[in-house]
Design an enzyme around this catalytic site. Structure first.
Site, PDB file in Angstrom:
ATOM      1  N   CYS A 141       0.839  -1.207   0.000  1.00 51.17           N
ATOM      2  CA  CYS A 141       0.000   0.000   0.000  1.00 51.17           C
ATOM      3  C   CYS A 141       0.869   1.251   0.000  1.00 51.17           C
ATOM      4  CB  CYS A 141      -0.939  -0.012   1.212  1.00 51.17           C
ATOM      5  SG  CYS A 141      -2.008   1.447   1.267  1.00 51.17           S
ATOM      6  N   CYS A 144      -0.471   4.150   2.063  1.00 53.14           N
ATOM      7  CA  CYS A 144      -0.282   3.983   3.521  1.00 53.14           C
ATOM      8  C   CYS A 144       1.176   4.216   3.914  1.00 53.14           C
ATOM      9  CB  CYS A 144      -0.643   2.564   3.978  1.00 53.14           C
ATOM     10  SG  CYS A 144      -2.098   1.854   3.239  1.00 53.14           S
ATOM     11  N   ASP A 145       2.102   3.668   3.151  1.00 47.60           N
ATOM     12  CA  ASP A 145       3.495   3.580   3.618  1.00 47.60           C
ATOM     13  C   ASP A 145       4.502   4.405   2.822  1.00 47.60           C
ATOM     14  OD1 ASP A 145       2.655   1.786   5.580  1.00 47.60           O
ATOM     15  OD2 ASP A 145       2.853   0.072   4.248  1.00 47.60           O
TER      16      ASP A 145
END
Ligand code: NDP
Length: 321
Positions: A141, A144-145
Site C-alpha cells: 500500500c 499507507c506507507d
C-alpha cells in the site's frame, strides 16, 4: 451442530474499519450486533505499522493499536465480538427473511440482517525474501506507507491501474521509482500510462520481474531479471511496493450474491444493499477503487444505517425455539 441456533438482529462479518464502524453504529441503534472477526482479527491494518492518514490522529497511530481502539469503541456500546470465521451462508431471498450463516463449519447463526465486511487481501509475489521483509520495507500500500520513503529510491511491481496510480503517488514523494512490468505492455488505462510516462523520476522497465528482494532486516535492494534476455541486475532501494492486485474475500458468497468478474460484491446505487434483502456490504469487499481505512469506515456506517432502516420497514418472524 448440536448447539442451540442463535438468532440476532444484526450479524457483522469481518473486523476491519468497515466492520467496526458498522458495529459502533448498529450498537448505538440498539441492533445488538454480533461480530465474527474472521481469520485476521482487525483486518489488513494489523499488518501496517504507522497509520498517518486516518483523520483524528494528529501524531499518527500504529495499525494494531487503532484496531484495538475500534474494537473497544464497538464493545462500549454493546457489540459482542467473537473470534470465528463464516464458512457458509444461506441468505433468504424474501424481504424480512432470516439469513443463516455457519461459523467455523459448526455453529449456525440466524440473522435478520447481515453486514459483510470481509475485506480483500493484497496479492504478493510469494517469493521468500519478499515475505520475510514484509514490515521491513515491503508494502502492498503506497498510500499507507509511501511517506516513510520520502526522498529515497523505491521500486514497485505491477502494470495495472493500481500500480500506475501508486507509482505516480510515490514519484511525488520519492527520489526515484523503478516500476517493473512483467509484460511488454501495461494493463493500466491509457490515461494512467500517460501519467506514468510523464513523470521523469519513474524508471519504467518492461519484461522485468523480481528475482529477489535484498536485505537482511530491512530492504536494501532488488535483484531484477529481464524475462526476455535472462539478464539480472541489482538496484539499491529502501522500499519495495507490490501492486499486483487484491483478492476480495467473497468465496463463500458465490451463488448467493452478485459480484463483478473479479469477485467484488455489487451494491445498489449509493447504498450498501446487496442483491439479497437485509444483506449489506461495506469496505474493501465491495470497493476495488479507493480501499482506504477511512472510506471503509464510511461504508461501514452506511451499512449499519441501511440495516437499521431495513429492519424498521419489515416484520421479522418470531424466534423458533
Ligand atoms: P489488475 O489485476 O488490473 O493488475 C494487476 C497487475 O499486476 C497486472 O499488470 C499484472 O500483470 C500484474 N501482476 C499480477 N501478478 C503478477 C506477478 N506475480 N508478478 C508481476 N506482475 C504481476 O489489478 P489492479 O489492482 O491494478 O486493479 C484492479 C481493478 O481496479 C482494475 O479493474 C482497475 O482498473 C481498477 N482500478 C481503478 C483505478 C482507477 O480507476 N483510478 C485505480 C485502481 C484500480 P499482467 O498484466 O501481466 O497480468
Amino acid at each position: 451442530m448440536s448447539e442451540k441456533i442463535e438468532r440476532v438482529k444484526t450479524l457483522i462479518l469481518g473486523s476491519g474499519p468497515a466492520g467496526y464502524t458498522a458495529a459502533i453504529y448498529a450498537a448505538r441503534a440498539d441492533l445488538k450486533p454480533l461480530m465474527y472477526t474472521g481469520m485476521e482479527p482487525g483486518g489488513q491494518l494489523t499488518t501496517t505499522t504507522e497509520v498517518d492518514n486516518f483523520p483524528g490522529y494528529p501524531e499518527g497511530i500504529d495499525g494494531p493499536t487503532m484496531m484495538v481502539q475500534l474494537q473497544q469503541q464497538a464493545e462500549r456500546f454493546g457489540t459482542e465480538v467473537r473470534i470465528g470465521m463464516a464458512t457458509a451462508v444461506d441468505f433468504s431471498k424474501e424481504i424480512g427473511g432470516i439469513h443463516k450463516v455457519t461459523i467455523d463449519d459448526s455453529k449456525v447463526i440466524e440473522a435478520e440482517t447481515v453486514i459483510i465486511s470481509t475485506g480483500a487481501t493484497a496479492k504478493y509475489l510469494g517469493i521468500p525474501s519478499e515475505q520475510r521483509l514484509r514490515g521491513g520495507g515491503v508494502s502492498a500500500c503506497a498510500v499507507c506507507d509511501g511517506f516513510f520513503y520520502k526522498g529515497q529510491d523505491v521500486a514497485i511491481v505491477g502494470g495495472g491501474d493500481t500500480a500506475a496510480e501508486e507509482a505516480s503517488y510515490l514519484a511525488n514523494i520519492c527520489n526515484k521509482v523503478t516500476m517493473l512490468v512483467r509484460k511488454d505492455f501495461m494493463r493500466a488505462s491509457k490515461a494512467m500510462q500517460h501519467r506514468v510516462n510523464s513523470l521523469p523520476n519513474i524508471d519504467l522497465r518492461y519484461n522485468s520481474e523480481v528475482d529477489e528482494v535484498l536485505g537482511d532486516q530491512v530492504v536494501e535492494g532488488l535483484r531484477i531479471v529481464n524475462n526476455k534476455t535472462g539478464e539480472k541486475e541489482e538496484i539499491p532501494i529502501t522500499g519495495f511496493f507490490v501492486a499486483i492486485g487484491h483478492k476480495p474475500n467473497t468465496e463463500i458468497f458465490k451463488d448467493q450474491l452478485e459480484m463483478d468478474e473479479t469477485g467484488y460484491l455489487l451494491t445498489q446505487g449509493k447504498s450498501t444493499k446487496t442483491t439479497k434483502p437485509g444483506v449489506f456490504a461495506s469496505g474493501d469487499v465491495q470497493d476495488k477503487e479507493y480501499r482506504q481505512a477511512v472510506t471503509a469506515a464510511g461504508t461501514g456506517c452506511m451499512a449499519a444505517l441501511d440495516a437499521e432502516r431495513y429492519l424498521a420497514t419489515v416484520e421479522t418472524p418470531q424466534e423458533v425455539s
